[in-house]
Design a protein around this motif. Structure first.
Motif, PDB file in Angstrom:
ATOM      1  N   LYS A 124      -6.192  -2.308   5.274  1.00 58.35           N
ATOM      2  CA  LYS A 124      -5.861  -1.577   6.495  1.00 58.35           C
ATOM      3  C   LYS A 124      -6.377  -0.153   6.498  1.00 58.35           C
ATOM      4  O   LYS A 124      -6.921   0.311   7.488  1.00 58.35           O
ATOM      5  N   CYS A 125      -6.143   0.571   5.382  1.00 62.33           N
ATOM      6  CA  CYS A 125      -6.395   2.019   5.403  1.00 62.33           C
ATOM      7  C   CYS A 125      -7.361   2.483   4.322  1.00 62.33           C
ATOM      8  O   CYS A 125      -7.716   3.654   4.280  1.00 62.33           O
ATOM      9  N   CYS A 167      -6.872  -1.086  -0.061  1.00 54.54           N
ATOM     10  CA  CYS A 167      -6.069  -1.603   1.051  1.00 54.54           C
ATOM     11  C   CYS A 167      -6.968  -2.014   2.216  1.00 54.54           C
ATOM     12  O   CYS A 167      -7.828  -1.243   2.635  1.00 54.54           O
ATOM     13  N   CYS A 207      -0.096   3.203   3.651  1.00 54.99           N
ATOM     14  CA  CYS A 207       0.249   2.698   4.987  1.00 54.99           C
ATOM     15  C   CYS A 207       1.365   1.658   4.967  1.00 54.99           C
ATOM     16  O   CYS A 207       1.846   1.265   6.028  1.00 54.99           O
ATOM     17  N   CYS A 260       0.857  -1.182   0.000  1.00 50.15           N
ATOM     18  CA  CYS A 260       0.000   0.000   0.000  1.00 50.15           C
ATOM     19  C   CYS A 260       0.899   1.241   0.000  1.00 50.15           C
ATOM     20  O   CYS A 260       1.810   1.335   0.813  1.00 50.15           O
TER      21      CYS A 260
HETATM   22 ZN    ZN Z   1      -3.018   0.958   3.350  1.00 54.42          ZN
END
Ligand code: ZN
Ligand code: ADP
Ligand code: ADP
Length: 215
Positions: free
Chosen positions: A152-153, A150, A133, A130
């Motif tokens: 996560k983010c 992504c 992040c 990513c």
């Molecule tokens: Zn990310």
């Protein structure tokens, strides 16, 4: 607790280090990440390292050991360090011992991720992260849950490393065989080396490492 994750390019060091950071609040010290940041920022170290990294060769021992020294100086004493991609030569292993002593730390485990060389090329050429992040992914082995986003983010921007191509990977593997694998006996003599099957699924590798750290 301070540990080294040792293994050739694509073995899963970064992936496992990230999980240990999440699970145990340890800190990942990746000389590869530090060097890429230096290249991006065009610092004197970055300007010196760029071409060497693009060829897949090793940056000088002095440069990487100075990066690790600076990070250890900035770290809280109670936070454990995960050395990822360092040491890579016998000289670096000797420097690490000096740095650990200087910073009042000791080395608890060296975890060697064992992997099949043919699989490494596939891992490396399919690797991406990513752009926002830094979470790591793989085209086949660790896809995002929602295509193009992504996990996560939520970012939709990803990047691939310029040195993650088949030709450079071969050079990096040769460097690992010639200069890094020979440092294992240095740690074996102290009885702190454990081997993990890096060909297993990501979660299974994590479980095996957790077992060692608890042991
Ligand atoms: Zn990310
Ligand atoms: P290293 O830091 O040792 O170079 P990475 O952790 O970046 O390796 O892993 C290389 C690539 O392989 C990444 O794309 C990652 O998602 C993937 N990967 C990591 N561990 C495994 C595994 N156990 N099985 C399959 N793919 C993996
Ligand atoms: P990988 O885990 O995929 O091998 P890294 O991100 O650890 O890749 O390293 C990328 C490149 O950065 C290496 O090929 C090398 O040029 C340089 N590098 C990283 N760590 C070191 C180190 N400890 N000593 C010398 N060069 C390093």
């Amino acid at each position: 607790m301070n540990i080294i994750l040792l293994g050739p390019p694509g073995a899963g060091k970064g992936t496992q280090a990230n999980l240990l950071v999440e699970h145990r609040g340890m800190r990942q010290l990746s000389t590869g990440d530090m060097l890429r940041a230096a290249v991006k920022a065009e610092t004197p170290v970055g300007l010196q390292a760029k071409a060497v990294m693009e060829r897949g060769e090793l940056v000088s021992d002095e440069i990487v050991s100075a990066l690790i020294d600076a990070e250890l100086s900035a770290m809280g004493k109670g936070t454990g360090a995960i050395f990822d991609g360092y040491p890579r030569t016998e000289a670096q292993a000797v420097s690490l011992d000096e740095l650990l002593a200087k910073h009042g730390r000791s080395l608890k485990h060296v975890v060697e991720l064992g992997v099949d060389e043919d699989a490494l090329v596939e891992r490396i050429v399919g690797r991406f992260t990513c752009a926002n992040c830094g979470e790591g992914y793989h085209d086949s082995f660790k896809q995002t849950k929602v295509a193009g986003t992504c996990d996560k983010c939520g970012s939709s921007e990803f990047k691939r490393r310029p040195d993650d191509n088949e030709e450079t990977v071969r050079t990096r593997m040769a460097e690992y065989r010639a200069k890094t694998a020979p440092i294992l006996p240095y740690y074996e003599a102290r009885g702190i080396v454990s081997r993990v099957d890096g060909m297993a699924a990501i979660d299974d590798v994590t479980a095996a490492i957790e077992n060692i750290l608890r042991g």
